[in-house]
Design an enzyme around this catalytic site. Sequence first.
Site, short mmCIF file in Angstrom:
data_model
loop_
_atom_site.label_atom_id
_atom_site.label_comp_id
_atom_site.label_asym_id
_atom_site.label_seq_id
_atom_site.Cartn_x
_atom_site.Cartn_y
_atom_site.Cartn_z
N LYS A 83 6.57 1.50 -1.92
CA LYS A 83 4.93 1.59 -2.03
C LYS A 83 4.65 0.57 -1.08
O LYS A 83 5.29 -0.70 -0.97
CB LYS A 83 4.49 1.56 -3.31
CG LYS A 83 4.92 2.66 -4.21
CD LYS A 83 4.65 4.08 -3.81
CE LYS A 83 4.89 5.01 -4.92
NZ LYS A 83 6.44 5.27 -5.00
N ASP A 84 3.30 0.68 -0.63
CA ASP A 84 3.02 0.04 0.44
C ASP A 84 2.53 -1.47 -0.23
O ASP A 84 1.93 -1.53 -1.36
CB ASP A 84 1.51 0.37 0.79
CG ASP A 84 0.98 -0.17 2.34
OD1 ASP A 84 1.75 -0.89 2.83
OD2 ASP A 84 -0.26 0.08 2.33
#
Length: 336
Positions: A83-84
């Site tokens: 995830k970012d």
Amino acid sequence: MRIQADFSLDFPRAYGTLEASADFRTVPEDFQVTENLGFEPAGEGEHVYLWIEKRGENTAWVAEQLAVYAGVKPTDIGYAGRKDRHAITRQWFSVYLPLKSNHPEPEWQGFSSDRIQVLRVARHVRKLRRGEHESNHFVIGLRQLQCADKTAFHERLDCVLRSGVPNYFGEQRFGNAGRNLIEAESLLVGKKPYRDRQKRGLILSAARSYLFNQVLADRVRKGDWQISVAGEPCAYPSGPLWGRGRPLALVELLARETELLSSWRDWCNELEHVGTSQERRALLLAIKTPSYRWLVGDHLELAFTLEAGAFATSVLRELVSLNNQQLRLSGTESSD
């Protein structure tokens, strides 16, 4: 050998020229991601599942810190997707900690900090593996949105959310300024050795993704990216993820894809002998549970759900020109 200029990332848009622009990710709240596994932890088993919210940190770093905190090997940590970093994200991590071992279970709330919060703890019977989750839900803020014709923008927004978008791999898959593609050229054509298995995997993934995007771009230009054509091996329009074994497309479509990728034959040949097997990926990205609302001023908030492996930026690129391109340096994908 190809050079950087040979790797264009300007893939065609399905809905025409952009007539709007917006500031993106001025604060972490502008990009929120919530992972959906598609199943509930069993409540028992050798693996502790941690539902963690992180802010300003990437998934791999959190996994490393979790291994240190729990006193286990890095390979004992599992997660479904990266995830970012430049976002607020919620996702599951697993930690291998058998109940009958001599290793005491930590006090998990002690792992929390100003950037990491442990929201839930459960047990499950198996390790969490990459790509195992079902989907991701996104809440995205677009600030200072400027458009010449707001009615036309709303029509485009409604059409995109209703009809879906080309399922491109996002630019972040290819690294900063397409760096991973230069590395792929060195690996596949220049035969450069890579001892780092993880890095090698990322490079091969970038190569497969770029070839897929080339095929999808051709279908978008020809206007048949949303429909199945002769030779389609799946129940939906699809494109190739090149790898080991024979291509899966049937005669007509195989000929079309082979001709299109003829200038990348060296990459295709090498990918047929390394990495993962031949696969197909949907050309059409369906947008689930879409909604939007206007907040103060020209601040638009979008919310939608995408299947694992899809990129939120593939949706945004059909709507607005993003003034903040920080997203190119980080992963906003669902499952890689």
